[in-house]
Design an enzyme around this catalytic site. Structure first.
Site, PDB file in Angstrom:
ATOM      1  N   HIS A 186       0.841  -1.208   0.000  1.00 43.13           N
ATOM      2  CA  HIS A 186       0.000   0.000   0.000  1.00 43.13           C
ATOM      3  C   HIS A 186       0.875   1.257   0.000  1.00 43.13           C
ATOM      4  CE1 HIS A 186      -3.984  -1.809   0.429  1.00 43.13           C
ATOM      5  NE2 HIS A 186      -3.420  -2.711   1.211  1.00 43.13           N
ATOM      6  N   ASP A 193      -7.268  -2.841  -1.515  1.00 43.65           N
ATOM      7  CA  ASP A 193      -8.120  -3.749  -0.736  1.00 43.65           C
ATOM      8  C   ASP A 193      -9.544  -3.655  -1.266  1.00 43.65           C
ATOM      9  OD1 ASP A 193      -5.958  -4.421   0.810  1.00 43.65           O
ATOM     10  OD2 ASP A 193      -6.508  -3.125   2.499  1.00 43.65           O
ATOM     11  N   TYR A 221      -5.822 -16.258   4.694  1.00 41.52           N
ATOM     12  CA  TYR A 221      -4.546 -15.613   5.020  1.00 41.52           C
ATOM     13  C   TYR A 221      -4.791 -14.709   6.235  1.00 41.52           C
ATOM     14  CZ  TYR A 221      -0.111 -13.137   4.459  1.00 41.52           C
ATOM     15  OH  TYR A 221       1.131 -12.625   4.669  1.00 41.52           O
ATOM     16  N   HIS A 224      -7.040 -11.280   6.691  1.00 41.32           N
ATOM     17  CA  HIS A 224      -7.736 -11.010   5.426  1.00 41.32           C
ATOM     18  C   HIS A 224      -9.070 -11.749   5.319  1.00 41.32           C
ATOM     19  CE1 HIS A 224      -3.820  -9.347   4.599  1.00 41.32           C
ATOM     20  NE2 HIS A 224      -4.293  -8.776   3.512  1.00 41.32           N
ATOM     21  N   ASP A 226     -11.880 -10.255   5.960  1.00 40.93           N
ATOM     22  CA  ASP A 226     -12.946  -9.306   5.613  1.00 40.93           C
ATOM     23  C   ASP A 226     -12.630  -8.483   4.364  1.00 40.93           C
ATOM     24  OD1 ASP A 226     -10.937  -7.749   6.635  1.00 40.93           O
ATOM     25  OD2 ASP A 226     -12.219  -6.588   7.981  1.00 40.93           O
ATOM     26  N   HIS A 227     -11.554  -8.819   3.675  1.00 39.98           N
ATOM     27  CA  HIS A 227     -11.258  -8.134   2.407  1.00 39.98           C
ATOM     28  C   HIS A 227     -10.288  -8.968   1.581  1.00 39.98           C
ATOM     29  CE1 HIS A 227      -7.734  -6.904   4.812  1.00 39.98           C
ATOM     30  NE2 HIS A 227      -7.109  -6.644   3.659  1.00 39.98           N
ATOM     31  N   HIS A 229      -6.941  -8.469  -0.718  1.00 40.71           N
ATOM     32  CA  HIS A 229      -5.852  -7.532  -1.023  1.00 40.71           C
ATOM     33  C   HIS A 229      -5.216  -7.973  -2.346  1.00 40.71           C
ATOM     34  CE1 HIS A 229      -1.871  -5.474  -0.073  1.00 40.71           C
ATOM     35  NE2 HIS A 229      -1.481  -6.436  -0.893  1.00 40.71           N
TER      36      HIS A 229
HETATM   37 ZN    ZN Z   1      -4.103  -4.593   1.659  1.00 44.94          ZN
END
Ligand code: ZN
Length: 245
Positions: A186, A193, A221, A224, A226-227, A229
């Site tokens: 990021h 995301d 992972y 992660h 809830d999203h 990446h």
């Molecule tokens: Zn991310």
């Protein structure tokens, strides 16, 4: 009707005629674009900054588990990406970026060169300058732009339903404040995301494999659930084990 009113009316009609005529002329040429306009048909073997501009816009069509090099050289991989782009939009699939292909790309971009369904502010909820990351501000912004073109390809492949961006570029301090990893992409501007709905996280994690993302992290992972990446970092790292990725 007084002569003065008549004269004013005639003047108005003439102005309207000029405006309408100008509008028709613009529509007829169809090449004017607020962001970027190609001046030649591009095909395999060509080199140049116009090829680079094309590669950025078809970088979401590298094929499964591949990344298209943005190098200004129209080789076989660029030709194959153009063919996939053409097929995706119902154009003749010849791998040559001529007027039809260029017109489709114009229709898909905004005047700031972002694809129509994504914006710079959406990819940068940290600051408006793109500064303070691990790369120069211009590099971070350029990385975000190619991420957006990849997401545009993914969005189209997923039935033209929206993809929800929850985080993009982060300065080092923004990254710390949200608890991002110390080496997070990021901070380079190339990570995004994606939040759930309308697509499930696994639908996006799986689909991202076709659109030029070297990094895909999702359910299974750590951190992660809830999203999803995705990133364009140099290291291949796919891990969304609950999705079979
Ligand atoms: Zn991310």
């Amino acid at each position: 009707m007084s002569r003065r009113v008549l004269r004013a009316l005639l003047g108005f009609v003439m102005i309207m005629a000029v405006c309408v005529g100008g509008g028709l002329a613009t529509a007829g040429t169809a090449q004017a674009d607020g962001c970027y306009t190609w001046s030649r048909t591009l095909k395999e073997g060509m080199k140049g900054s116009d090829v680079t501009q094309l590669q950025i816009r078809v970088s979401g069509y590298p094929g499964y588990n591949a990344v298209l090099a943005i190098d200004g050289s129209y080789g076989p991989a660029t030709k194959a990406a153009v063919k996939r782009f053409q097929s995706a939009y119902g154009l003749a699939s010849d791998g040559v970026a001529g007027p039809d292909t260029q017109s489709k790309l114009y229709a898909l971009q905004d005047n700031d060169c972002t694809p129509i369904h994504f914006t710079y502010p959406e990819l940068n909820k940290c600051n408006s300058t793109w500064a303070g990351g691990k790369v120069a501000a211009g590099t971070a912004k350029a990385n975000a732009l190619s991420s957006m073109w990849k997401l545009e390809a993914m969005r189209h492949a997923l039935g033209d339903k929206s993809i929800r961006v929850t985080s993009g570029f982060r300065s080092v301090s923004c990254n710390s404040s949200v608890g991002g990893a110390s080496n997070s992409r990021h901070m380079y501007g190339d990570a995004v995301d994606l939040g759930v709905s309308p697509h499930s996280l696994c639908t996006m994690a799986k689909q991202a494999r076709n659109h030029g993302f070297n990094g895909i992290l999702g359910p299974g992972y750590p951190g992660h659930s809830d999203h999803v990446h995705v990133n364009q970092g140099p290291n291949h790292h796919w891990d969304a084990s609950q999705c079979g990725v």
